[in-house]
Design a protein around this motif. Structure first.
Motif, PDB file in Angstrom:
ATOM      1  N   UNK A  28     -31.243  65.569  28.281  1.00 43.53           N
ATOM      2  CA  UNK A  28     -32.208  66.254  27.406  1.00 43.53           C
ATOM      3  C   UNK A  28     -31.475  66.955  26.270  1.00 43.53           C
ATOM      4  N   UNK A  29     -30.343  67.578  26.582  1.00 46.11           N
ATOM      5  CA  UNK A  29     -29.577  68.313  25.572  1.00 46.11           C
ATOM      6  C   UNK A  29     -28.965  67.381  24.525  1.00 46.11           C
ATOM      7  N   UNK A  30     -28.896  66.081  24.813  1.00 42.19           N
ATOM      8  CA  UNK A  30     -28.343  65.129  23.843  1.00 42.19           C
ATOM      9  C   UNK A  30     -29.184  65.013  22.580  1.00 42.19           C
ATOM     10  N   UNK A  68     -22.812  67.543  21.341  1.00 32.46           N
ATOM     11  CA  UNK A  68     -21.435  67.161  21.639  1.00 32.46           C
ATOM     12  C   UNK A  68     -21.024  67.612  23.035  1.00 32.46           C
ATOM     13  N   UNK A  69     -21.316  68.871  23.370  1.00 30.29           N
ATOM     14  CA  UNK A  69     -20.902  69.378  24.669  1.00 30.29           C
ATOM     15  C   UNK A  69     -21.716  68.762  25.808  1.00 30.29           C
ATOM     16  N   UNK A  70     -22.966  68.413  25.539  1.00 31.04           N
ATOM     17  CA  UNK A  70     -23.751  67.707  26.554  1.00 31.04           C
ATOM     18  C   UNK A  70     -23.160  66.321  26.808  1.00 31.04           C
ATOM     19  N   UNK A  71     -22.720  65.663  25.738  1.00 28.85           N
ATOM     20  CA  UNK A  71     -22.083  64.355  25.887  1.00 28.85           C
ATOM     21  C   UNK A  71     -20.777  64.469  26.671  1.00 28.85           C
ATOM     22  N   UNK A  72     -20.030  65.522  26.421  1.00 26.53           N
ATOM     23  CA  UNK A  72     -18.789  65.748  27.169  1.00 26.53           C
ATOM     24  C   UNK A  72     -19.101  65.886  28.657  1.00 26.53           C
TER      25      UNK A  72
END
Length: 82
Positions: A55-57, A66-70
């Motif tokens: 969801x954060x993506x 970016x941090x959600x993808x990490x």
């Protein structure tokens, strides 16, 4: 963090809110540092963290995305549920 993992239904939403930037940090450096720790923390939850990270993506902030993808990358194959 170990205590948070015992209750993911309560702690995951709080961590996602912090990842989205609802924090008290003043400097951008502090926010980025906090978000990187939050992303790392989310990955510690395993598959339960995948849906909130997904969801954060699509969040409006590129930093949050970016941090959600990490976090999803750190989850590895367990992120496939998202």
């Amino acid at each position: 963090l170990g205590l948070l993992r015992r209750r993911p239904q309560q702690s995951l939403p709080a961590l996602i809110m912090a990842l989205e930037g609802q924090d008290k940090f003043e400097a951008d450096e502090d926010r980025d540092l906090a978000r990187s720790w939050i992303a790392a923390s989310l990955a510690q939850f395993g598959p339960a963290a995948a849906p909130p990270c997904a969801v954060a993506l699509v969040h409006k902030s590129p930093k949050v995305r970016r941090f959600a993808a990490i976090a999803l990358c750190e989850l590895g194959p367990t992120a496939a549920t998202a």
